[in-house]
Enzyme design. Structure first.
Site, PDB file in Angstrom:
ATOM      1  N   HIS A   1      35.670  44.899  46.009  1.00 26.70           N
ATOM      2  CA  HIS A   1      36.446  44.082  46.637  1.00 26.70           C
ATOM      3  C   HIS A   1      37.048  42.889  45.596  1.00 26.70           C
ATOM      4  O   HIS A   1      36.399  42.429  44.866  1.00 26.70           O
ATOM      5  CB  HIS A   1      35.808  43.540  47.735  1.00 26.70           C
ATOM      6  CG  HIS A   1      36.541  42.477  48.425  1.00 26.70           C
ATOM      7  ND1 HIS A   1      37.653  42.956  49.225  1.00 26.70           N
ATOM      8  CD2 HIS A   1      36.640  41.201  48.685  1.00 26.70           C
ATOM      9  CE1 HIS A   1      38.247  41.730  49.744  1.00 26.70           C
ATOM     10  NE2 HIS A   1      37.623  40.748  49.334  1.00 26.70           N
ATOM     11  N   SER A   2      38.477  42.888  46.059  1.00 29.52           N
ATOM     12  CA  SER A   2      39.146  41.722  45.083  1.00 29.52           C
ATOM     13  C   SER A   2      38.783  41.830  43.532  1.00 29.52           C
ATOM     14  O   SER A   2      39.232  42.685  42.841  1.00 29.52           O
ATOM     15  CB  SER A   2      38.732  40.268  45.779  1.00 29.52           C
ATOM     16  OG  SER A   2      39.428  39.416  45.413  1.00 29.52           O
ATOM     17  N   TYR A   3      38.311  40.700  43.326  1.00 32.22           N
ATOM     18  CA  TYR A   3      38.013  40.716  41.624  1.00 32.22           C
ATOM     19  C   TYR A   3      37.009  41.813  41.240  1.00 32.22           C
ATOM     20  O   TYR A   3      36.985  42.126  39.938  1.00 32.22           O
ATOM     21  CB  TYR A   3      37.528  39.278  41.101  1.00 32.22           C
ATOM     22  CG  TYR A   3      37.684  38.864  39.960  1.00 32.22           C
ATOM     23  CD1 TYR A   3      38.876  38.161  39.479  1.00 32.22           C
ATOM     24  CD2 TYR A   3      36.697  39.196  39.001  1.00 32.22           C
ATOM     25  CE1 TYR A   3      39.003  37.820  38.159  1.00 32.22           C
ATOM     26  CE2 TYR A   3      36.742  38.808  37.686  1.00 32.22           C
ATOM     27  CZ  TYR A   3      38.028  37.915  37.094  1.00 32.22           C
ATOM     28  OH  TYR A   3      38.173  37.917  35.966  1.00 32.22           O
TER      29      TYR A   3
END
Length: 269
Positions: A145-147
């Site tokens: 997720h995300s980073y």
């Protein structure tokens, strides 16, 4: 007799308290109901990394006595005395501010970064080398997720052959990776197109194809425009994607979701 008990707790402290309670409860469920084993990393460090973005522990800063050089200064005594007074007042105000901002922190602390895990990228590589690469699992799946998506791409750059041989499929959720900025090679981009899918924040229905400017993996809607909910909202599709990828690996076929994403793009063209 009726009693009323009122707690006045700053929101920041309450939020941190709830996070600790929820984290502890989730860990207990993972160990009890899922039969998972909790391991501290790095090995022998006695620290469990909960958030790779904050991979440090706080320790008391050692007090270093600095020898004053004012005696050997050529400045007039009156000027030295005035400077010392200003310095003491400045320190007093700073100490008061720190204590007001965080009353529980009465000691001066410093951040000691955890060795080999000082960043999300280092953490991903460490976990791969010490746990995933040594596991007997034949099918390894990632949800990043995300980073975490950026950390996974960096892992691929550093361990490309190993990742390709062990990872079956990767589900990215609103990933912030960038194959250009991270200088991912052509072979990595090709592998990601076939084995990854990115569920991005979008107001479109779940699994609707979303155009991308990057030549990596297909992008589909997570069924929500809220970044923090993209993983939760797309879980049904993610597990279906993993199941299809596992079956495709056995039958030497490509994952159906990836093929569907490409077909949608061709139909749109």
């Amino acid at each position: 007799m009726n009693h009323l008990l009122i707690f006045l707790i700053p929101w920041k402290d309450l939020n941190m308290l709830l996070m600790k309670i929820i984290t502890k409860y989730v860990y207990e469920l993972l160990e009890k109901d899922c039969n998972l084993k909790k391991i501290s990393v790095p090995e022998g460090y006695g620290v469990i990394v909960l958030n790779p973005n904050e991979n440090y522990i706080e320790v008391e800063r050692p007090k270093i006595h600095v020898q004053s050089s004012s005696d050997s200064s050529d400045e007039p005594a009156e000027k030295r005395e005035r400077k010392d007074k200003v310095s003491k007042e400045t320190k007093k105000r700073r100490d008061f501010y720190e204590k007001y901002r965080n009353p529980q922190r009465e000691k001066e602390m410093m951040q000691l970064y955890i060795r080999e895990n000082g960043s999300p990228e280092e953490h991903a590589i460490y976990v791969w080398d010490h746990f995933i690469a040594q596991s007997a699992a034949e099918n390894v799946f990632f949800v990043a997720h995300s980073y975490g998506g950026l950390a996974f791409v960096e892992l691929m750059i550093q361990r490309e052959a190993d990742v390709k041989s062990k990872v079956t499929a990767v589900a990215l959720t609103d990933s912030v990776h960038n194959v250009w900025h991270q200088e991912a090679g052509k072979t990595i981009r090709e592998w990601m197109r076939e084995n990854c899918c990115n569920w991005v924040s979008s107001s479109e229905p779940l699994d609707t194809s979303v155009e991308s400017m990057l030549p990596d993996c297909p992008r589909v809607s997570a069924g929500t425009d809220r970044h923090e909910l993209t993983s939760w909202k797309s879980f049904p599709s993610i597990f279906k994607f993993f199941t299809e990828a596992s079956e495709a690996k056995t039958s030497s076929l490509k994952p159906a979701l990836t093929r569907r994403s490409h077909r949608i793009k061709h139909e749109e063209l």
